[in-house]
Motif scaffolding. Structure first.
Motif, mmCIF file in Angstrom:
data_model
loop_
_atom_site.group_PDB
_atom_site.id
_atom_site.type_symbol
_atom_site.label_atom_id
_atom_site.label_comp_id
_atom_site.label_asym_id
_atom_site.label_seq_id
_atom_site.Cartn_x
_atom_site.Cartn_y
_atom_site.Cartn_z
ATOM 1 N N ARG A 18 32.630 -22.415 -27.800
ATOM 2 C CA ARG A 18 31.857 -22.383 -26.540
ATOM 3 C C ARG A 18 31.211 -23.761 -26.319
ATOM 4 N NH1 ARG A 18 29.328 -17.348 -28.573
ATOM 5 N NH2 ARG A 18 30.680 -15.552 -27.729
ATOM 6 N N GLU A 67 28.652 -2.888 -23.739
ATOM 7 C CA GLU A 67 28.393 -3.571 -25.023
ATOM 8 C C GLU A 67 27.009 -3.431 -25.669
ATOM 9 O OE1 GLU A 67 29.334 -7.727 -23.586
ATOM 10 O OE2 GLU A 67 31.374 -7.248 -23.173
ATOM 11 N N PHE A 105 24.849 -4.328 -22.043
ATOM 12 C CA PHE A 105 25.533 -4.919 -20.971
ATOM 13 C C PHE A 105 26.785 -4.240 -20.636
ATOM 14 C CE2 PHE A 105 23.486 -8.087 -23.746
ATOM 15 C CZ PHE A 105 22.859 -9.066 -22.912
ATOM 16 N N ASP A 134 34.493 -13.993 -33.193
ATOM 17 C CA ASP A 134 34.389 -14.169 -31.747
ATOM 18 C C ASP A 134 33.368 -13.438 -31.203
ATOM 19 O OD1 ASP A 134 36.578 -15.579 -31.771
ATOM 20 O OD2 ASP A 134 38.178 -14.172 -30.833
ATOM 21 N N CYS A 161 30.330 -12.516 -32.742
ATOM 22 C CA CYS A 161 28.845 -12.212 -33.410
ATOM 23 C C CYS A 161 28.628 -13.769 -33.670
ATOM 24 C CB CYS A 161 28.972 -11.759 -34.798
ATOM 25 S SG CYS A 161 29.898 -12.424 -36.171
ATOM 26 N N ARG A 192 20.231 -8.435 -31.744
ATOM 27 C CA ARG A 192 19.717 -9.668 -32.298
ATOM 28 C C ARG A 192 18.776 -9.736 -33.381
ATOM 29 N NH1 ARG A 192 21.435 -12.848 -27.517
ATOM 30 N NH2 ARG A 192 21.819 -11.577 -25.723
ATOM 31 N N ASP A 251 23.215 -12.451 -34.415
ATOM 32 C CA ASP A 251 23.352 -11.495 -33.102
ATOM 33 C C ASP A 251 24.992 -10.807 -33.300
ATOM 34 O OD1 ASP A 251 24.852 -13.173 -31.762
ATOM 35 O OD2 ASP A 251 23.126 -13.952 -30.596
ATOM 36 N N PHE A 252 25.205 -9.866 -32.628
ATOM 37 C CA PHE A 252 26.850 -9.400 -32.611
ATOM 38 C C PHE A 252 26.653 -8.553 -31.521
ATOM 39 C CE2 PHE A 252 24.368 -6.587 -35.472
ATOM 40 C CZ PHE A 252 24.827 -5.345 -35.026
ATOM 41 N N LYS A 253 27.808 -8.328 -30.982
ATOM 42 C CA LYS A 253 28.112 -7.269 -29.783
ATOM 43 C C LYS A 253 29.074 -6.092 -30.398
ATOM 44 C CE LYS A 253 31.767 -7.971 -27.310
ATOM 45 N NZ LYS A 253 33.238 -7.357 -27.520
ATOM 46 N N ALA A 296 19.120 -16.388 -29.855
ATOM 47 C CA ALA A 296 20.250 -17.421 -29.579
ATOM 48 C C ALA A 296 20.806 -17.005 -28.264
ATOM 49 C CB ALA A 296 21.321 -17.535 -30.722
ATOM 50 N N GLY A 297 21.805 -17.883 -27.965
ATOM 51 C CA GLY A 297 22.674 -17.665 -26.604
ATOM 52 C C GLY A 297 21.668 -17.021 -25.160
ATOM 53 N N SER A 298 22.319 -16.358 -24.745
ATOM 54 C CA SER A 298 21.734 -15.877 -23.394
ATOM 55 C C SER A 298 20.226 -15.359 -23.516
ATOM 56 C CB SER A 298 22.604 -14.484 -22.649
ATOM 57 O OG SER A 298 22.247 -13.269 -23.401
ATOM 58 N N LEU A 299 19.935 -14.813 -24.614
ATOM 59 C CA LEU A 299 18.321 -14.590 -24.637
ATOM 60 C C LEU A 299 17.374 -15.728 -24.506
ATOM 61 C CD1 LEU A 299 16.513 -12.016 -25.455
ATOM 62 C CD2 LEU A 299 16.503 -13.221 -27.874
HETATM 63 P P1 5GP Z 1 24.945 -13.592 -25.658
HETATM 64 O O1 5GP Z 1 24.427 -12.346 -24.704
HETATM 65 O O2 5GP Z 1 23.653 -14.352 -26.360
HETATM 66 O O3 5GP Z 1 25.734 -14.355 -24.871
HETATM 67 O O4 5GP Z 1 25.692 -12.891 -26.869
HETATM 68 C C1 5GP Z 1 25.227 -11.858 -27.780
HETATM 69 C C2 5GP Z 1 26.165 -11.757 -28.829
HETATM 70 O O5 5GP Z 1 27.117 -10.803 -28.250
HETATM 71 C C3 5GP Z 1 26.857 -13.020 -29.370
HETATM 72 O O6 5GP Z 1 27.061 -12.917 -30.606
HETATM 73 C C4 5GP Z 1 28.255 -13.018 -28.667
HETATM 74 O O7 5GP Z 1 29.456 -13.502 -29.508
HETATM 75 C C5 5GP Z 1 28.360 -11.418 -28.443
HETATM 76 N N1 5GP Z 1 29.191 -11.276 -27.076
HETATM 77 C C6 5GP Z 1 28.456 -10.862 -25.931
HETATM 78 N N2 5GP Z 1 29.297 -10.629 -24.931
HETATM 79 C C7 5GP Z 1 30.581 -10.743 -25.443
HETATM 80 C C8 5GP Z 1 31.757 -10.822 -24.924
HETATM 81 O O8 5GP Z 1 31.991 -10.402 -23.635
HETATM 82 N N3 5GP Z 1 32.796 -11.222 -25.880
HETATM 83 C C9 5GP Z 1 32.668 -11.537 -27.040
HETATM 84 N N4 5GP Z 1 33.707 -11.732 -27.916
HETATM 85 N N5 5GP Z 1 31.402 -11.508 -27.562
HETATM 86 C C10 5GP Z 1 30.327 -11.240 -26.755
#
Ligand code: 5GP
Length: 238
Positions: free
Chosen positions: A216, A91, A122, A197, A199, A95, A176-178, A99-102
């Motif tokens: 979430r 993945e 990832f 879903d 981003c 960013r 951010d987005f994946k 936000a999120g995991s960061l």
């Molecule tokens: P974070 O690392 O902060 O959880 O995610 C960073 C971005 O990537 C967010 O926009 C989140 O929605 C997206 N993202 C990361 N991993 C996944 C995943 O396994 N599934 C989906 N749908 N989005 C993910």
């Protein structure tokens, strides 16, 4: 037109079908909405339709900007015909704002602008909770070659340029987005989906969350938020 045949794979939100054309697949966007690596799953009415149409609209915008995508033909409310890619199990995350995991990992403040945007990798593996990896892991384990990885990174940053502007024009921050990529006859092509879903989108003025964080974090109004984003971008939903 290629016809749907047998099921290839059932993911958390989409089912993938073989077709009568060996080079094409059909993606079926379901209403299932999952979080925390599939630990929580709920059905949200209209989500499959909204994400299918949203994704196709975005993929068309990216194609117009010269980014190769797997999207081919919007078939119905919840199905799209796509190129069959050999998916790379990595993945790519960009960013623009923290936000999120960061935020959890580094203890930084949510919303802090990131200049230049960060790029992270990832491993796509639910059982391991999609661990963060680096370039050398990708190459040493053979998930992609150094050249393919460089192409994935360059394409991801170009997607960020195109979409940051598109969302900004609609009064939205692309936080951010994946993205996920695959190979089509040896060429790196954007696969999977781009939808709320995968981003983070915040309203520019109020910073209201209009993405999957509503699910979430149990904020409610999930599909309504997705529909608001679609409407602001001019995605035809009917
Ligand atoms: P974070 O690392 O902060 O959880 O995610 C960073 C971005 O990537 C967010 O926009 C989140 O929605 C997206 N993202 C990361 N991993 C996944 C995943 O396994 N599934 C989906 N749908 N989005 C993910």
């Amino acid at each position: 037109m290629a016809q749907k045949t047998t099921e290839l794979y059932r993911g958390k939100a989409k089912t993938v079908y073989h077709t009568t054309d060996a080079d094409k697949l059909i993606l079926h966007f379901r209403n299932d909405t999952s979080a925390f690596d599939g630990e929580r799953i709920e059905q949200l009415a209209r989500k499959g339709m909204v994400n299918n149409k949203f994704n196709f609209f975005i993929m068309q915008k990216l194609e117009q900007a010269g980014i190769p995508t797997q999207a081919e033909v919007l078939l119905s409310d919840d199905e799209v015909l796509v190129k069959k890619l050999a998916m790379i199990p990595v993945e790519c995350v960009v960013r623009n704002f923290a936000a999120g995991s960061l935020v959890k990992r580094l203890g930084v403040e949510e919303g802090q602008a990131l200049t230049p945007p960060t790029f992270e990798l990832f491993l796509k593996n639910d059982a391991l909770h999609d661990p963060m990896i680096n370039d050398s892991h990708v190459v040493s384990f053979g998930w992609a070659t150094a050249e393919q990885l460089a192409e994935m990174k360059q394409l991801t940053l170009r997607v960020n340029d195109v979409l940051s502007r598109l969302f900004d024009d609609a009064g939205l921050m692309l936080v951010d987005f994946k993205l996920e990529f695959g190979l089509f006859h040896g060429k790196v092509v954007l696969g999977d989906e781009f939808s709320p879903d995968g981003c983070r989108l915040w309203d520019k003025a109020s910073r209201k969350k209009l993405d999957k964080d509503r699910f979430r974090q149990g904020l409610g109004g999930v599909v309504e938020a997705y529909e608001e984003v679609a409407q602001r971008l001019g995605v035809p939903l009917d």
